[in-house]
Motif scaffolding. Structure first.
Motif, PDB file in Angstrom:
ATOM      1  N   GLY A  97       1.247   6.594   3.960  1.00 38.60           N
ATOM      2  CA  GLY A  97       0.864   5.545   4.624  1.00 38.60           C
ATOM      3  C   GLY A  97       1.217   3.968   4.812  1.00 38.60           C
ATOM      4  O   GLY A  97       1.440   3.069   3.633  1.00 38.60           O
ATOM      5  N   VAL A  99      -0.167   0.832   5.588  1.00 36.90           N
ATOM      6  CA  VAL A  99      -1.428  -0.097   5.854  1.00 36.90           C
ATOM      7  C   VAL A  99      -0.712  -1.211   6.319  1.00 36.90           C
ATOM      8  O   VAL A  99      -0.535  -1.763   5.561  1.00 36.90           O
ATOM      9  CB  VAL A  99      -2.475   0.204   4.894  1.00 36.90           C
ATOM     10  CG1 VAL A  99      -4.046  -0.504   5.261  1.00 36.90           C
ATOM     11  CG2 VAL A  99      -2.786   1.545   4.833  1.00 36.90           C
ATOM     12  N   ALA A 138      -7.736   4.223   7.394  1.00 33.70           N
ATOM     13  CA  ALA A 138      -7.563   4.428   6.620  1.00 33.70           C
ATOM     14  C   ALA A 138      -8.536   4.991   5.653  1.00 33.70           C
ATOM     15  O   ALA A 138      -7.996   5.381   4.295  1.00 33.70           O
ATOM     16  CB  ALA A 138      -6.881   3.406   5.327  1.00 33.70           C
ATOM     17  N   VAL A 146       1.421   4.647  -0.785  1.00 33.66           N
ATOM     18  CA  VAL A 146       0.914   3.793   0.236  1.00 33.66           C
ATOM     19  C   VAL A 146       1.556   2.569   0.326  1.00 33.66           C
ATOM     20  O   VAL A 146       2.077   1.578  -0.725  1.00 33.66           O
ATOM     21  CB  VAL A 146      -0.626   3.280   0.349  1.00 33.66           C
ATOM     22  CG1 VAL A 146      -1.259   2.391   0.647  1.00 33.66           C
ATOM     23  CG2 VAL A 146      -1.519   4.140   0.667  1.00 33.66           C
ATOM     24  N   ARG A 171      -6.012   4.224  -2.201  1.00 34.38           N
ATOM     25  CA  ARG A 171      -5.231   5.121  -1.208  1.00 34.38           C
ATOM     26  C   ARG A 171      -4.261   6.745  -0.925  1.00 34.38           C
ATOM     27  O   ARG A 171      -3.851   7.352  -0.672  1.00 34.38           O
ATOM     28  CB  ARG A 171      -5.339   5.407   0.434  1.00 34.38           C
ATOM     29  CG  ARG A 171      -6.373   4.396   1.464  1.00 34.38           C
ATOM     30  CD  ARG A 171      -7.878   4.423   1.558  1.00 34.38           C
ATOM     31  NE  ARG A 171      -9.158   4.729   0.365  1.00 34.38           N
ATOM     32  CZ  ARG A 171      -9.582   5.207   0.050  1.00 34.38           C
ATOM     33  NH1 ARG A 171      -9.961   6.811   0.647  1.00 34.38           N
ATOM     34  NH2 ARG A 171     -10.206   4.861  -0.393  1.00 34.38           N
ATOM     35  N   CYS A 172      -3.578   5.879  -2.153  1.00 35.87           N
ATOM     36  CA  CYS A 172      -2.314   6.802  -2.621  1.00 35.87           C
ATOM     37  C   CYS A 172      -2.880   7.961  -4.076  1.00 35.87           C
ATOM     38  O   CYS A 172      -3.746   7.630  -4.491  1.00 35.87           O
ATOM     39  CB  CYS A 172      -1.601   5.972  -3.028  1.00 35.87           C
ATOM     40  SG  CYS A 172      -2.332   4.515  -5.102  1.00 35.87           S
ATOM     41  N   LEU A 176       1.879   3.117  -4.949  1.00 35.12           N
ATOM     42  CA  LEU A 176       1.186   2.163  -4.289  1.00 35.12           C
ATOM     43  C   LEU A 176       2.411   0.996  -4.319  1.00 35.12           C
ATOM     44  O   LEU A 176       2.985   0.173  -5.227  1.00 35.12           O
ATOM     45  CB  LEU A 176       0.129   1.290  -4.646  1.00 35.12           C
ATOM     46  CG  LEU A 176      -0.167   0.141  -3.838  1.00 35.12           C
ATOM     47  CD1 LEU A 176      -0.556   0.565  -2.715  1.00 35.12           C
ATOM     48  CD2 LEU A 176      -1.733  -0.817  -4.762  1.00 35.12           C
TER      49      LEU A 176
END
Length: 267
Positions: A97, A99, A138, A146, A171-172, A176
């Motif tokens: 992801g 972001v 997210a 992420v 979110r991970c 990260l």
């Protein structure tokens, strides 16, 4: 937002963190005193042994692309990075992801397009492994890795400030990465450096040995056998033999002479 009128609710504080690895959890929880001082940080249950990746660069789009490739193990959906194989330093992520704050989205999207890395603006099953989305979008999602672009802008662009940054950082499930040009928010403090991958051992090139011929040494002189006529030995002339007789003067005995041959004419 889950509360409903006339529906009894009970708020229970989370005691255990299952999503975040300990390395990411420790840094993200530094924001709690500013956004929720009454909340006790939960305890992480696992560790990956991999620290947070931090990339400082004036070229945010280029640094983001490099970081995404690293997390994907050098390939994304069969697309090699720079035409070469993956780094092989860590297992590839199945989903990344990215972001980004709104002012960086167009640059990052263009960099992904130029590199030929498949990406999608939303998370869908079977879609591209790279998802490019805003911090607000997210919320509630999970990714293997992420990449958070310009955390300071994520914080300043949102009305919720550090709360939005906290959401983006949590979110991970594995790795990260923080890509930034502006200084990181002071609330994050000093972030431990992620261990660098060990260089792959390469065989050293063969050493070239200069072959030198041995220094010629002088050969011993050769003895040449001289061949020629056998030298003749000429008898030394004999001296007259002396016979010593008692009481008398030694006399000289003449050596017998061979008879002389006289050649007469007519014979």
């Amino acid at each position: 937002h889950l509360r409903r009128d006339r529906v009894p609710t009970e708020i229970v504080e989370l005691r255990t963190s299952y999503r975040l690895p300990a390395e990411v959890h420790e840094v993200a929880m530094r924001l709690l005193p500013s956004i929720a001082p009454q909340v006790t940080p939960p305890t992480p249950v696992r560790s990956t042994g991999e620290g947070i990746l931090v990339a400082h660069s004036h070229d945010l789009a280029g640094a983001t692309l490099t970081t995404v490739r690293q997390l994907l193990g050098g390939t994304a959906a069969g697309v090699p990075a720079d035409g070469g194989p993956g780094s092989g330093d860590e297992p590839p992520a199945r989903s990344v992801g990215v972001v980004v704050p709104s002012r960086q989205r167009a640059r990052v999207a263009a960099a992904l397009e130029r590199a030929g890395l498949p990406w999608t603006p939303e998370m869908r099953g079977g879609a591209a492994p790279v998802v490019l989305l805003s911090p607000e979008a997210a919320k509630g999602l999970e990714f293997d890795s992420v990449v958070l672009v310009e955390p300071a802008q994520v914080m300043t662009e949102s009305e919720r400030g550090l709360r939005t940054l906290f959401i983006a950082m949590t979110r991970c499930t594995q790795r990260l990465a923080l890509v930034h040009d502006e200084p990181l928010p002071a609330e994050l403090g000093r972030i431990p450096e992620a261990p660098r991958p060990a260089a792959s051992p390469t065989a050293s090139p063969p050493r070239l040995t200069r072959m030198t011929s041995p220094t010629p040494t002088a050969s011993p002189p050769r003895l040449t056998r001289m061949t020629g006529p056998t030298p003749t030995v000429r008898p030394e002339p004999t001296s007259p033999r002396l016979s010593r007789t008692s009481g008398s003067t030694p006399t000289v005995r003449p050596e017998p002479t061979s008879p002389r041959l006289s050649r007469t004419s007519g014979s």
